[in-house]
Design an enzyme around this catalytic site. Structure first.
Site, PDB file in Angstrom:
ATOM      1  NE  ARG A  97      24.826  55.707  -0.238  1.00 31.13           N
ATOM      2  CZ  ARG A  97      25.858  56.120  -0.189  1.00 31.13           C
ATOM      3  NH1 ARG A  97      26.569  56.236  -0.877  1.00 31.13           N
ATOM      4  NH2 ARG A  97      26.479  55.822   1.255  1.00 31.13           N
ATOM      5  CD  GLU A 112      36.318  56.467   0.224  1.00 27.23           C
ATOM      6  OE1 GLU A 112      34.738  56.339  -0.113  1.00 27.23           O
ATOM      7  OE2 GLU A 112      37.118  57.344  -0.063  1.00 27.23           O
TER       8      GLU A 112
HETATM    9  O1  LIG Z   1      34.104  49.254   0.015  1.00 23.24           O
HETATM   10  P1  LIG Z   1      33.115  49.981   0.969  1.00 23.24           P
HETATM   11  O2  LIG Z   1      34.887  51.416   1.465  1.00 23.24           O
HETATM   12  O3  LIG Z   1      33.131  48.914   1.969  1.00 23.24           O
HETATM   13  O4  LIG Z   1      32.411  51.823   1.024  1.00 23.24           O
HETATM   14  C1  LIG Z   1      31.200  50.745  -0.040  1.00 23.24           C
HETATM   15  C2  LIG Z   1      29.907  51.213   1.004  1.00 23.24           C
HETATM   16  O5  LIG Z   1      29.552  52.484   1.351  1.00 23.24           O
HETATM   17  C3  LIG Z   1      28.603  52.562   0.682  1.00 23.24           C
HETATM   18  O6  LIG Z   1      27.539  52.200   2.902  1.00 23.24           O
HETATM   19  P2  LIG Z   1      27.193  53.172   3.614  1.00 23.24           P
HETATM   20  O7  LIG Z   1      27.378  52.149   4.050  1.00 23.24           O
HETATM   21  O8  LIG Z   1      28.059  54.609   4.024  1.00 23.24           O
HETATM   22  O9  LIG Z   1      25.709  52.957   4.219  1.00 23.24           O
HETATM   23  P3  LIG Z   1      24.524  53.759   3.120  1.00 23.24           P
HETATM   24  O10 LIG Z   1      24.667  52.624   1.914  1.00 23.24           O
HETATM   25  O11 LIG Z   1      23.039  53.537   3.877  1.00 23.24           O
HETATM   26  O12 LIG Z   1      24.508  55.182   2.919  1.00 23.24           O
HETATM   27  C4  LIG Z   1      28.206  52.018  -0.006  1.00 23.24           C
HETATM   28  O13 LIG Z   1      26.539  52.039  -0.553  1.00 23.24           O
HETATM   29  C5  LIG Z   1      28.624  50.695   0.099  1.00 23.24           C
HETATM   30  O14 LIG Z   1      27.983  50.237   0.725  1.00 23.24           O
HETATM   31  N1  LIG Z   2      32.958  58.486  -2.091  1.00 23.95           N
HETATM   32  C1  LIG Z   2      31.653  57.727  -1.657  1.00 23.95           C
HETATM   33  N2  LIG Z   2      30.720  58.338  -2.007  1.00 23.95           N
HETATM   34  C2  LIG Z   2      29.716  57.357  -2.080  1.00 23.95           C
HETATM   35  N3  LIG Z   2      29.180  56.889  -1.448  1.00 23.95           N
HETATM   36  C3  LIG Z   2      30.582  55.973  -0.572  1.00 23.95           C
HETATM   37  N4  LIG Z   2      30.885  55.122   0.249  1.00 23.95           N
HETATM   38  C4  LIG Z   2      31.473  54.620   0.185  1.00 23.95           C
HETATM   39  N5  LIG Z   2      32.647  55.884  -0.114  1.00 23.95           N
HETATM   40  C5  LIG Z   2      31.446  56.298  -0.659  1.00 23.95           C
END
Ligand SMILES: O=P(O)(O)OC[C@H]1O[C@H](OP(=O)(O)OP(=O)(O)O)[C@H](O)[C@@H]1O
Ligand SMILES: Nc1ncnc2[nH]cnc12
Length: 179
Positions: free
Chosen positions: A68, A105
């Site tokens: 993202r 998370e």
């Molecule tokens: O602060 P944190 O607990 O580390 O979480 C935040 C991360 O989680 C999500 O990515 P995700 O790993 O779900 O991947 P995506 O963007 O490919 O969906 C979001 O886009 C952040 O990069």
């Molecule tokens: N609550 C949340 N919503 C969207 N992206 C996330 N990545 C980690 N936690 C998330």
């Protein structure tokens, strides 16, 4: 941040939230919903650019995090006239890479960066959509430093304040929208 207040309110009102996704107990903040409204997406783009030009104009490289973060990093880098460098999940980047495991998370994973993507001493802005626990941003800061880069700041659109992710990150983290 005061000068962005009205713009940020508009962007925030276009973020949809989904309880119990992808796991029970997680309230998922969906950045993609902003792009359903081109006006909101444009306003957010403009806020990011104005912020970076004002606060971190010395940025040499924009790094963004799969997937993202890629919604914002390449555009911002183009607008700033600086290179864009991706941090990706394990096994996606060719050539010599550095890697770092991390917890987020709702799981754990491994992130990678191409070893030659940043020159020693370059000033790096790290961009993502959201900070939750901070695991992803902290792993990315460590990867940038391993390449020889200096992390100027991390910039995210949304912050999940209850999770206190900023405390885990060894660089300044700025967020526009607090939940
Ligand atoms: O602060 P944190 O607990 O580390 O979480 C935040 C991360 O989680 C999500 O990515 P995700 O790993 O779900 O991947 P995506 O963007 O490919 O969906 C979001 O886009 C952040 O990069
Ligand atoms: N609550 C949340 N919503 C969207 N992206 C996330 N990545 C980690 N936690 C998330």
């Amino acid at each position: 941040m005061e000068e962005f207040k009205d713009d940020i309110e508009l962007v925030k009102s276009n973020i949809n939230s989904y309880p119990d996704f992808p796991k029970s107990g997680i309230l998922f903040r969906d950045i993609f919903s902003i792009f359903n409204n081109p006006k909101a997406a444009k306003v957010l783009d403009s806020v990011l650019l104005r912020y970076v030009k004002k606060i971190v104009p010395q940025t040499d490289v924009v790094v963004a995090l799969e997937s993202r973060g890629f919604l914002f990093g390449p555009t911002l880098a183009l607008e700033m006239g600086v290179p864009f460098v991706p941090v990706r999940k394990k096994g996606k980047l060719p050539g010599i890479v550095y890697q770092k495991s991390y917890a987020l998370e709702y799981g754990t994973d491994i992130l990678e960066i191409q070893a030659s993507s940043i020159q020693r001493g370059q000033k790096v802005l790290i961009v993502d959509d959201l900070i939750a626990t901070g695991g992803t941003l902290e792993a990315s800061c460590q990867l940038v430093r391993q390449c020889g880069g200096e992390v100027l700041q991390c910039l995210v659109v949304m912050e999940l304040q209850d999770l206190k992710g900023k405390e885990k990150v060894s660089a300044q983290v700025e967020s526009f929208i607090k939940f």
